[in-house]
Write a protein that holds these residues in place. Structure first.
Motif, mmCIF file in Angstrom:
data_model
loop_
_atom_site.group_PDB
_atom_site.id
_atom_site.type_symbol
_atom_site.label_atom_id
_atom_site.label_comp_id
_atom_site.label_asym_id
_atom_site.label_seq_id
_atom_site.Cartn_x
_atom_site.Cartn_y
_atom_site.Cartn_z
ATOM 1 N N GLN A 258 -2.249 -3.264 -10.828
ATOM 2 C CA GLN A 258 -2.195 -4.646 -11.309
ATOM 3 C C GLN A 258 -1.070 -4.804 -12.342
ATOM 4 O O GLN A 258 -1.242 -5.414 -13.403
ATOM 5 N N LEU A 281 -7.529 -13.860 -7.141
ATOM 6 C CA LEU A 281 -7.801 -12.454 -6.824
ATOM 7 C C LEU A 281 -7.500 -11.548 -8.013
ATOM 8 O O LEU A 281 -8.250 -10.619 -8.315
ATOM 9 N N LEU A 288 -8.797 -3.375 -7.478
ATOM 10 C CA LEU A 288 -8.679 -3.887 -6.117
ATOM 11 C C LEU A 288 -8.898 -2.766 -5.118
ATOM 12 O O LEU A 288 -8.259 -1.713 -5.209
ATOM 13 N N ALA A 292 -8.448 -5.578 -0.606
ATOM 14 C CA ALA A 292 -7.958 -6.574 -1.566
ATOM 15 C C ALA A 292 -6.477 -6.349 -1.884
ATOM 16 O O ALA A 292 -5.718 -7.309 -2.048
ATOM 17 N N VAL A 293 -6.058 -5.087 -1.951
ATOM 18 C CA VAL A 293 -4.652 -4.791 -2.233
ATOM 19 C C VAL A 293 -3.782 -5.271 -1.080
ATOM 20 O O VAL A 293 -2.712 -5.870 -1.297
#
Length: 349
Positions: A258, A281, A288, A292-293
Motif C-alpha cells: 500500500q 479499497l 490486501l 484485492a491486489v
C-alpha cells in the motif's frame, strides 16, 4: 571516398564503459573502510568481497557513474577527471539504499537479501554512515580549486535527498483520499528530491571536476534531475506491473505494501468510477489479499494511472533533452547522453 560513419554506442555499451572506468577507483575507496563496513558495502554493491569480482545480476546499472563520466566529457574534459565524482555519487547511492531498505523494511534487493537482513540493522546503519563520510572525503581530497564547488554540490544534494526521504515517509501517514491526501504534484517534488537530486549531482559533478563554468554545470545538473524523476516514474510502474522474474520482487509489490506511488495517486486524482472504487479499497487500511491486489492494479490502470506515469516519464526525458540542447556541449558526449534516454523508459528492472 567518404569514410563510414562510426556507429554510436548503445546504452548497455555506454554503461559498461563507464562502470569499467570507475570500478577500480570504487574498489580502492571501499577498501579504505573498516573491514566490516567494507564487507557490507561489497555485499551491497553485488561483489563477492572488497577485492572480489562482481556477482552476475547483483550489481546496479551504473547510471549515476555514467552521468558523471559523460558530464565531464560533455564539457570537453577527459573521462578520468570525473572518476572521483562518480565514486562519491556511487558511495552516496549505496548509503541511501542501505538506510532506505531499513526504513521500508525491504528484505530483498536484486534477488538477494538486503544488507540489514544479512548483517543486522545496526551494522547496516553504520556501514551507510561510513559511506556518507567517505563520499565527502573523496571530493574534499580533489586537487586544486574544484573540490570546493564539488563538495558544495554534494552537500546540497544530500539535503535534497534526505528531504525527499522524509516526505516519502510522511506520505505513509497521510490518507489515501480527502483534503489531506497526497497529491501527484507533491509526489513529483518528492521524487525530484529523493531520486532526481543524485542523478543531477552525478552529471553536475562531472562538469565541475571537468572544469566547466556555472552555465554548463547547471544545464547538466538540471538534465540529470529530470532523468531522475523519469527513472522514479518507471520504477513505480515496475513496482506494480514488473515481471517478478526480472525485478526480483513479488508481482504488485508496491500495492501489497500500500505504498503511495505516482500511478496510484494519479489514478485516485482522476475522480472517475474506477478512482472511487480504488479509493474505497485502499481506505480500509486492511492488508490486501491476492484478489484485492489484482483488482487494485486493474483499477489503477483503468483510471489512467499507468499511462499517466509513463507520460510523466517521457515529459521529463524531453525536459532533460532540452537542458542538454540549451548550452554548447561536446557533440559526441551529448550524443551518448541522448542515447541513454530510452533506457529510462524501456528498462524492465
Amino acid at each position: 571516398m567518404t569514410p563510414p560513419v562510426a556507429e554510436r554506442a548503445t546504452a548497455p555499451e555506454i554503461l559498461a564503459r563507464c562502470r569499467a572506468l570507475v570500478r577500480p577507483a570504487l574498489g580502492r575507496a571501499v577498501r579504505q573502510l573498516h573491514p566490516w563496513h567494507a564487507e557490507i558495502t561489497a555485499f551491497s554493491l553485488g561483489w563477492d568481497g572488497p577485492d572480489g569480482r562482481a556477482i552476475p545480476g547483483a550489481q546496479g546499472k551504473g547510471i549515476r557513474q555514467a552521468l558523471a563520466v559523460l558530464g565531464a566529457e560533455a564539457v570537453g574534459a577527459k573521462a578520468e577527471s570525473a572518476v572521483r565524482g562518480a565514486v562519491a555519487v556511487e558511495l552516496i547511492h549505496t548509503f541511501s539504499l542501505l538506510h532506505d531498505d531499513i526504513m521500508d523494511g525491504d528484505e530483498t534487493r536484486r534477488k538477494r537479501a538486503t544488507a540489514w537482513k544479512a548483517y543486522g540493522t545496526g551494522p547496516a546503519v553504520l556501514a551507510g554512515d561510513s559511506l556518507f563520510a567517505l563520499a565527502v572525503q573523496t571530493l574534499a581530497d580533489a586537487p586544486g580549486a574544484r573540490c570546493v564547488p564539488a563538495v558544495r554540490l554534494l552537500a546540497g544534494t544530500l539535503n535534497d535527498l534526505v528531504r525527499g526521504q522524509a516526505d516519502d515517509l510522511l506520505f505513509e501517514t497521510r490518507p489515501w483520499t480527502g483534503p489531506d491526501a497526497v497529491q501527484p504534484h507533491e509526489y513529483r517534488l518528492m521524487a525530484e528530491h529523493k531520486t532526481g537530486s543524485l542523478l543531477g549531482c552525478a552529471a553536475g559533478l562531472g562538469a565541475v571536476l571537468g572544469g566547466a563554468g556555472r552555465t554548463e554545470t547547471d544545464a547538466l545538473t538540471a538534465a540529470g534531475r529530470h532523468l531522475g524523476v523519469a527513472f522514479q516514474a518507471m520504477d513505480d510502474v515496475l513496482g506494480i506491473w514488473g515481471d517478478p522474474d526480472v525485478t526480483g520482487k513479488p508481482v504488485h509489490s508496491d500495492l501489497r505494501r500500500q505504498k503511495k506511488t505516482y500511478p496510484v495517486l494519479t489514478a485516485l486524482a482522476a475522480g472517475d468510477r474506477a478512482a472511487l472504487e480504488l479509493g474505497a479499497l485502499l481506505r480500509t487500511g486492511e492488508p490486501l489479499d491476492d484478489g484485492a491486489v489484482r483488482r487494485a492494479a486493474g483499477l489503477v490502470e483503468e483510471a489512467g494511472g499507468r499511462s499517466a506515469t509513463v507520460a510523466e516519464a517521457h515529459r521529463h526525458l524531453e525536459s532533460a533533452r532540452a537542458c542538454l540542447e540549451s548550452v554548447a556541449l561536446a557533440p559526441d558526449a551529448v550524443g551518448e547522453l541522448l542515447a541513454l534516454l530510452p533506457f529510462f523508459v524501456e528498462r524492465t528492472v
